[in-house]
Scaffold this active site. Sequence first.
Site, PDB file in Angstrom:
ATOM      1  CB  SER A 177      -0.910   0.013   1.232  1.00  0.00           C
ATOM      2  OG  SER A 177      -1.415   1.321   1.424  1.00  0.00           O
ATOM      3  CG  ASP A 201      -6.346   3.318  -7.972  1.00  0.00           C
ATOM      4  OD1 ASP A 201      -6.784   2.535  -7.116  1.00  0.00           O
ATOM      5  OD2 ASP A 201      -5.709   4.350  -7.692  1.00  0.00           O
ATOM      6  CE  LYS A 220      -7.365   0.009  -3.563  1.00  0.00           C
ATOM      7  NZ  LYS A 220      -6.302   0.784  -2.935  1.00  0.00           N
TER       8      LYS A 220
HETATM    9  C1  S3P Z   1      -3.044   5.758  -3.593  1.00  0.00           C
HETATM   10  C2  S3P Z   1      -2.665   4.460  -3.366  1.00  0.00           C
HETATM   11  C3  S3P Z   1      -3.534   3.312  -3.658  1.00  0.00           C
HETATM   12  C4  S3P Z   1      -4.622   3.681  -4.645  1.00  0.00           C
HETATM   13  C5  S3P Z   1      -5.306   4.962  -4.270  1.00  0.00           C
HETATM   14  C6  S3P Z   1      -4.328   6.101  -4.219  1.00  0.00           C
HETATM   15  C7  S3P Z   1      -2.120   6.836  -3.214  1.00  0.00           C
HETATM   16  O1  S3P Z   1      -4.147   2.899  -2.459  1.00  0.00           O
HETATM   17  O2  S3P Z   1      -5.562   2.644  -4.745  1.00  0.00           O
HETATM   18  O3  S3P Z   1      -6.326   5.276  -5.190  1.00  0.00           O
HETATM   19  O4  S3P Z   1      -2.322   7.991  -3.653  1.00  0.00           O
HETATM   20  O5  S3P Z   1      -1.160   6.560  -2.493  1.00  0.00           O
HETATM   21  P1  S3P Z   1      -3.445   1.866  -1.436  1.00  0.00           P
HETATM   22  O6  S3P Z   1      -2.259   2.495  -0.857  1.00  0.00           O
HETATM   23  O7  S3P Z   1      -4.486   1.595  -0.393  1.00  0.00           O
HETATM   24  O8  S3P Z   1      -3.141   0.651  -2.256  1.00  0.00           O
END
Ligand code: S3P
Length: 451
Positions: free
Chosen positions: A167, A338, A365
């Site tokens: 993440s 995404d 999500k």
């Molecule tokens: C993001 C990381 C991702 C992504 C989100 C934006 C970011 O989430 O799905 O739309 O800006 O760091 P995760 O860190 O939960 O995977």
Amino acid sequence: MAHLTISPAHSLRGELSLPGDKSISHRALLLGAVSQGTTRIDHCLESEDNESTRRALRALGIRIQEEAERVVIEGRGLYGFKTPSSPLEMGNSGTTTRLLLGLLAGQSFSATLSGDASLSQRPMRRVTEPLGKMGADIQGPDGADHLPLTVRGGGLHGILYTLPVPSAQVKSALLLAALYAKEPTTVVEPIPTRDHTERMLEHFGAQIKREGPEITLVPGPELKGKDLTIPGDISSAAFFLAAAAIVPGSSVTVRQVGLNPTRTGFLEMLKQMGANVKSEIASLPLVARNDLELRNGAVSSNRSHDVDSWEPVGDVTVSHAPLKGIRVGPAAIPGLIDELPILMVAATQAQGITLIQGAGELRVKEADRIVSMATGLTAMGAKIQAEGDEIRIEGPVPLKGARVKSFNDHRTAMALAVAGLAAKGQTTIEGAEWIDISFPEFVEILESIRR
Ligand code: S3P
């Protein structure tokens, strides 16, 4: 726009410039706020999620002016926030919540963060637990796993932390908190995730070391305000590029879009499926460009890049070609997390089986995107099986227009709208107003390339 009705497209053709990248826009606002001096952000995204970040920063005493396409922030340094007088409202934005928790972990005052119904169900322990290890006191429901959360920070220690889930939001929260720690902090990511925070921290003057899967922030250097231009959002581009891949006779070019290799997994997968994909990075010096090609989508180690090229930008063209099913394995998931909803749409039009494995993060999500997409696409006639973190799609099937639901999720709404372009008959998406979370111009731009 509660309902959106989409009729089939004959073809899609055109050249587009898209609004600024959502992830990068959030980070530019947050780092601008804790830097010394003025930060001017051109082409910053204006969407509901991004507004959540602006609103929170204003409530923390940061002056943000909006002038046409430019956002100007008067940074107040690492300790310049004022104590907020009421809870900070995060809306639907997970990125605002998790990254801001990182910055608030370094402040000696107490602040409460709340969010909408969907955000209040999303897991936060993945951030609150490691921030607690650094010394922050964070309280909230279910062992600080859910909003509303109250954070009282200060007195942080550096930690060594291996991400249990891939993440970028967790990694970013820890690197932002690390700015306030007494010792260096190292985050280990077994599977690489988007590296916008590392790039932007370096750009603002922080000391970051990258060695293989380890990212270390050494606290100390003052962050200095910057002038930035945000690249177009590759995640928004993906909807039109996928539409061009599946609707015969189509060709769509997106200009000046972010081509950070930790975000271009979707383009790689479209290529593997047989789509005609051309992408050219315009903004990197040659040495970095070769490095990118060599790594072919993997995250960098110790890469130095020109300060003017803090994020690679370029043009992408996708033209229709017959598609075939592919396997998307767990290591590829963060690079296209995404874009998985729209990849699922493309898979319904591909010959054979598309197998997506290790996609469990989709379930946490803005909606459970495995359920939301499987429900919508099944109603349109697709053959999808989903269980646990695995999705199996058999194609090609002729999609038929249907009445489907967004599940209060912006990317589900846009992905199903693109499915509607390739369907026979009209598709109505209920709850399409959620599109404004990331991409208020989506429908207007879609209509502009319909031929
Ligand atoms: C993001 C990381 C991702 C992504 C989100 C934006 C970011 O989430 O799905 O739309 O800006 O760091 P995760 O860190 O939960 O995977």
